[in-house]
Each structure stands twice: as structure tokens, then as C-alpha cells.
Design an enzyme around this catalytic site. Structure first.
Site, PDB file in Angstrom:
ATOM      1  N   GLU A  23     -11.229  -0.762   3.200  1.00 13.22           N
ATOM      2  CA  GLU A  23      -9.807  -0.591   3.461  1.00 13.22           C
ATOM      3  C   GLU A  23      -9.361   0.755   2.881  1.00 13.22           C
ATOM      4  OE1 GLU A  23      -7.389  -4.453   4.122  1.00 13.22           O
ATOM      5  OE2 GLU A  23      -8.148  -4.542   2.066  1.00 13.22           O
ATOM      6  N   ASP A  68       0.795  -1.222   0.000  1.00 12.06           N
ATOM      7  CA  ASP A  68       0.000   0.000   0.000  1.00 12.06           C
ATOM      8  C   ASP A  68       0.833   1.281   0.000  1.00 12.06           C
ATOM      9  OD1 ASP A  68      -1.708  -2.059   0.611  1.00 12.06           O
ATOM     10  OD2 ASP A  68      -2.682  -1.055   2.278  1.00 12.06           O
ATOM     11  N   ARG A 120      -8.784  -0.560  10.791  1.00 12.26           N
ATOM     12  CA  ARG A 120      -7.500  -0.287  10.158  1.00 12.26           C
ATOM     13  C   ARG A 120      -7.509   0.927   9.239  1.00 12.26           C
ATOM     14  NH1 ARG A 120      -8.288  -5.725   6.564  1.00 12.26           N
ATOM     15  NH2 ARG A 120      -8.448  -6.513   8.680  1.00 12.26           N
ATOM     16  N   ASP A 121      -6.285   1.330   8.881  1.00 12.22           N
ATOM     17  CA  ASP A 121      -6.024   2.314   7.826  1.00 12.22           C
ATOM     18  C   ASP A 121      -6.578   3.693   8.149  1.00 12.22           C
ATOM     19  OD1 ASP A 121      -5.192  -0.064   6.635  1.00 12.22           O
ATOM     20  OD2 ASP A 121      -6.978  -0.242   5.396  1.00 12.22           O
TER      21      ASP A 121
END
Length: 519
Positions: free
Chosen positions: A234, A52, A183-184
Site C-alpha cells: 500500500e 492516509d 491502489r495508491d
């Protein structure tokens, strides 16, 4: 819009033109390439596994881009650092947030704390990143790092600043499943309300938090999209942008896996409003920034030159359906993975009153063209080989037709025509089919063909096709539609052919711009 043909099916109704170029599909290729397969004008890691990209910040006269990196394919790792002034050429600076034992650094985002709200100094770069506390998956939590040198080195806080309360209380299987997706974090400054906003991806929704100082966060709301078949969220994204007509709009986007409903596994986005607490979508059906297989974990950020009207975007050119494997560049060059070319995004009103993001390659890319070739217009019925070969280039042209059922171009064509990737229009689809480019040992079956919707009655289309040693990116018309695919071209896959089935087509304005390696 109608979307009747599956994006996973092979080309329907292919006649003599396309079939003449197929000639048997995958051809075995030697395990070790004889020449370098490193991308010419795409960002790649010096070595190891790239994953990523992280949203860049602008400091010290350059964009500071971070990306997930590991020494082994799909291994645990941390953030590496690269800088660019134009979104094309990158200088690599190595590890900036290292892997600690059982404590990898996952995706997040960085901001410049201009007003010193966090107390690390005016202009400090502050990053939030997901890490699994104690290596426990259901304890995915958000940790803070700060830098006082423009983002070249970071110091970490020991404890998380956003705790996964679901993970701390989860006991049932359903609770644990939900807790294991936290997350993220993506953060930005909300100038209208004088606070920081953070959005975190969850399995079936996005969670919004606010903070006065990047340290103390309060949950505000969730955005729960109704069609959970679109997959989990995500690398979420929330930003406000000025459209071409001067109106202001909020955009919420995220990388999502909608494979099960024949939609992309890329970046979905909703237009809507943000009131400081809640994001409200104007239409619960998302739009997509890419229809290919390989534009995941995308990040967008404001252009330094025009932050209100232009954003830039970059994505990981891979897909979790097949990412955790060796690829030809492992053997040829010792690295795995690349980022897409950087796009410039603008927001424009679309037919029916909807607003949408249009994508064009970042203008600076044109400056890296080392040669340009113009080919005379031609009318094709069947197939026609162009008098040009190359490995890294942009192919631009218009094509128009009347009765032809299938119209397109084959890139990466081998000398005998057995290997190639087809890009064309058939029915209500604009497709990219990489099946004939498959290599033995690196096959992408069944994820070979991607397609985007197009008006079935269209009788012309403008295409800009960016081919590099291991990828194809196709920009359609004004850029409302893009398809990005990794393609494992082999040595000698350098030709170009036009094709038609069921009637002639006229190809005009044919221009090929060859690229050299940015430096």
C-alpha cells in the site's frame, strides 16, 4: 541481523526497577475527558476521521498536503487540504476532492506539471487517485484530477486513466482477490528519460507504468518481492536520492503488514536501481523506516530547500489492526486520528556497505519549544522520578550502563505510577511498551509492545523521545531506528521516571523541551 524476541511479547526479565513502575496495568478512565486531548504539535483534523496523508507538492510558497478525511470513523470520504510552510504548523482549507455517492476518493499522489505535458497549463497540479468504478471493489482504478490554482481546487476527468484490466477479466476467487488490490498510485517525473513514472500497489507486487503526459499510461513491469509474508503493498514510493558520500541511489518503499513474521506494519524499503522499465533490488531483505505500531501510509517528498539530498516524510499514526474504532479524542475533541511529526530523511552508507535512510525530526519543530529544562546527570539503580511534569515535550538524554539488564524511561507517568509507557533497552531490543497506559474501553491489547533490533552488546544509547497528548515517537542514536506509537494518555499522565534492573545506569545530558501549539 538477529531478531530472536517477538515484538509482540511483554517485557522479559523485568526486575524491581521496571516492576515498581507497573503497579497493575490498565486503570479505568472516565469515558469523557475533562480537558482537551487534542495533540499539541501533531497535525490533526479539525473534526472527523483522518486517514492516509498524500504526498505534498510545493506551490505558492507552501507545501500542499492532502489527506483522506471522513465525517465518521472509518467512513467513506475524499481528500481534505492543508498547507504548511515548515512541516509543523498547518492551515486547514477543507474538502478539495469530495466524496460522491458510492465513489470515494482513496489514496494517490499529486505532481506539478511544470512543462505542461498533460495540457492543463504549465505549472498545473495533477493528481492521480484510486477510486472504485461504479462502487465495485475489483474495479479499483486510477482517476485524474487537475488544478490551475496551485492545488486549492480541482477538476476531475470522468473516466479512469489507468484501467484495472485484471478486474475487468477476473472470474475465479484468486483472480478477484488480486484485482481487488490495485491502489495508491505514486507518480514522479523521470528527468533522465523524459517521462512520468507511476507505481501502483498490488497484493503481492508493485506495478510500474510510464507516460509522456499523465493521461496515457503503459504498463512496464512488476516488482515481485519473494517474501510474501511481508504483506501486500500500500502507498508505494519510488525515488532517487543522493547519499552523504555523493553517490546516487534509487529507493522503493511501501507500507506493508509483516505482523505474521514479527516484523513491523509500517514502511518497508529496498535500495536498488531503476532503468526506466524495472526496479531491481540490491538486497531482497527490506529495511524499515519505523518499528512501532503506528507509522502507516507514509509518504516521502523532496525538501524544497535541498531536493537531491533531503526528503521529508509523514505518516498516519494508526494501524488497521485497531484503527476502525472510537478513541479518547472522539469524546474529548470530536476527531479521530493524527499524523506523525514530519521527519527529515537523509541517505547514508551503513556498516557492511549497505545504504540506509536516517530519520531526524524536521528542524523547524525546535522553534516551537516554549521552554527548556536541563536536569543534572544522575545514576539510577532501581527507579528515579524526575522533578518535571508535562503533556507535550521532547525528552533527550544519553544513558550508559555496565551490568544492568534492562534500562529505560517511563513517560506519561500518573501520580501513583500505575499508568505509564516504558521505553528501554533489553537484550537485543529497543522497545516501547504502552501496555500500562491502556484505558478501559480503548485497550490496545495485544498490540501493546513494539521493539526494534539493537546490538545486544551495546552499553549506551542516545534517545530523543517526542511525547504528545496521544503519542510517543522515539528516535534512537543517529536515527536509523525509530519507533512510533499512539498512546492514550489520560489527564494527569504527565510524569517521567528512569529505571534500571540488574545494576545501575548513568543518565546524562538530560534535556526536556516543552512545546506549545503551533500557530
Amino acid at each position: 541481523m538477529t531478531y530472536e524476541i517477538s515484538r509482540r511479547t511483554v517485557l522479559h526479565g523485568a526486575g524491581a526497577g521496571a516492576l515498581a513502575l507497573f503497579m497493575g496495568g490498565a486503570v479505568p478512565i472516565a469515558a469523557h475527558a475533562q480537558t482537551s486531548l487534542r495533540a499539541v504539535y501533531h497535525m490533526t483534523p479539525p473534526s472527523g476521521w483522518l486517514c492516509d496523508p498524500q504526498r505534498p507538492v510545493y506551490t505558492n510558497g507552501a507545501y500542499q498536503l492532502y489527506y483522506l478525511h471522513s465525517g465518521q470513523n472509518n467512513g467513506q470520504g475524499g481528500w481534505d487540504h492543508a498547507t504548511t510552510t515548515d512541516g509543523v504548523a498547518y492551515t486547514h482549507h477543507g474538502v478539495v476532492m469530495p466524496l460522491q455517492p458510492d465513489f470515494p476518493v482513496w489514496s494517490g499522489s499529486a505532481v506539478v506539471d511544470t512543462a505542461n505535458t498533460a495540457g492543463f497549463g504549465a505549472g498545473a497540479v495533477v493528481a492521480l487517485a484510486t477510486q472504485p468504478t461504479d462502487g465495485i471493489r475489483k474495479y479499483q482504478e486510477q482517476y485524474l484530477y487537475w488544478s490551475t490554482d496551485g492545488g486549492s481546487t480541482f477538476t476531475a476527468l470522468a473516466d479512469p486513466v489507468i484501467i484495472n484490466t485484471d478486474g475487468r477479466t477476473a472470474t475465479t476467487a484468486a483472480e478477484i482477490e488480486n484485482a481487488e488490490w490495485f491502489r495508491d498510485p505514486k507518480i514522479h517525473w523521470d528527468a533522465a528519460r523524459g517521462e512520468w513514472v507511476c507505481v501502483i500497489g498490488r497484493a503481492r507486487y508493485a506495478a510500474f507504468y510510464t507516460s509522456p503526459n499523465l493521461l496515457d499510461w503503459q504498463w512496464k513491469s512488476n516488482f515481485d518481492y519473494p517474501n510474501h509474508a511481508l504483506g501486500g503493498i500500500e502507498c508505494p514510493d519510488l525515488f532517487e536520492m543522493t547519499a552523504g558520500d555523493g553517490t546516487r541511489h534509487w529507493v522503493f518503499g511501501a507500507s506493508m503488514d509483516a505482523y505474521s513474521v514479527d516484523l513491523p506494519m509500517t514502511y518497508a524499503y529496498w535500495m536498488g536501481s531503476w532503468n526506466g522499465t524495472t526496479f531491481t533490488a540490491g538486497d531482497l531483505t527490506p529495511q524499515w523506516l519505523d518499528w512501532g505500531w503506528d507509522w502507516y501510509a507514509a509518504v516521502t517528498w523532496p525538501s524544497h530547500e535541498a531536493p537531491e539530498t533531503k526528503r521529508l516524510a509523514i505518516a498516519w499514526m494508526n494501524n488497521w489492526k485497531y484503527a476502525a474504532r472510537d478513541v479518547p479524542t472522539d469524546a474529548s475533541d470530536g476527531y479521530n486520528g493524527q499524523n506523525s511529526i514530519v521527519r527529515e530523511l537523509r541517505l547514508e552508507s551503513q556498516p557492511g556497505g549497505r545504504y540506509g535512510l536516517l530519520s531526524t525530526p524536521v528542524p523547524a519543530l525546535a522553534g516551537y519549544a516554549t521552554a527548556a529544562t536541563t536536569i543534572p546527570d544522575r545514576t539510577v539503580s532501581g527507579s528515579s522520578l524526575l522533578p518535571w511534569t508535562g503533556r507535550a515535550y521532547e525528552l533527550e538524554f544519553d544513558v550508559s550502563w555496565d551490568t544492568a539488564a534492562n534500562v529505560g524511561v517511563s513517560v506519561g507517568r500518573s501520580w501513583d505510577g500505575s499508568r505509564h509507557t516504558n521505553i528501554g533497552k533489553y537484550g537485543n531490543e529497543l522497545y516501547v511498551d504502552r501496555a500500562p497506559s491502556n484505558q478501559s474501553g480503548f485497550s490496545l491489547v495485544p498490540y501493546t509492545r513494539a521493539a526494534a533490533p539493537i546490538d545486544a552488546n551495546a552499553r549506551s544509547v542516545h534517545l530523543r523521545i517526542f511525547v504528545d497528548t496521544q503519542s510517543v515517537e522515539v528516535f534512537v542514536n543517529a536515527g536509523h531506528t525509530v519507533l512510533s506509537q499512539q498512546v492514550h494518555f489520560a489527564d494527569g499522565d504527565t510524569g517521567i521516571s528512569f529505571y534500571t534492573d540488574g545494576g545501575p545506569a548513568t543518565f546524562t545530558g538530560i534535556t526536556i523541551r516543552e512545546f506549545g501549539t503551533p500557530s
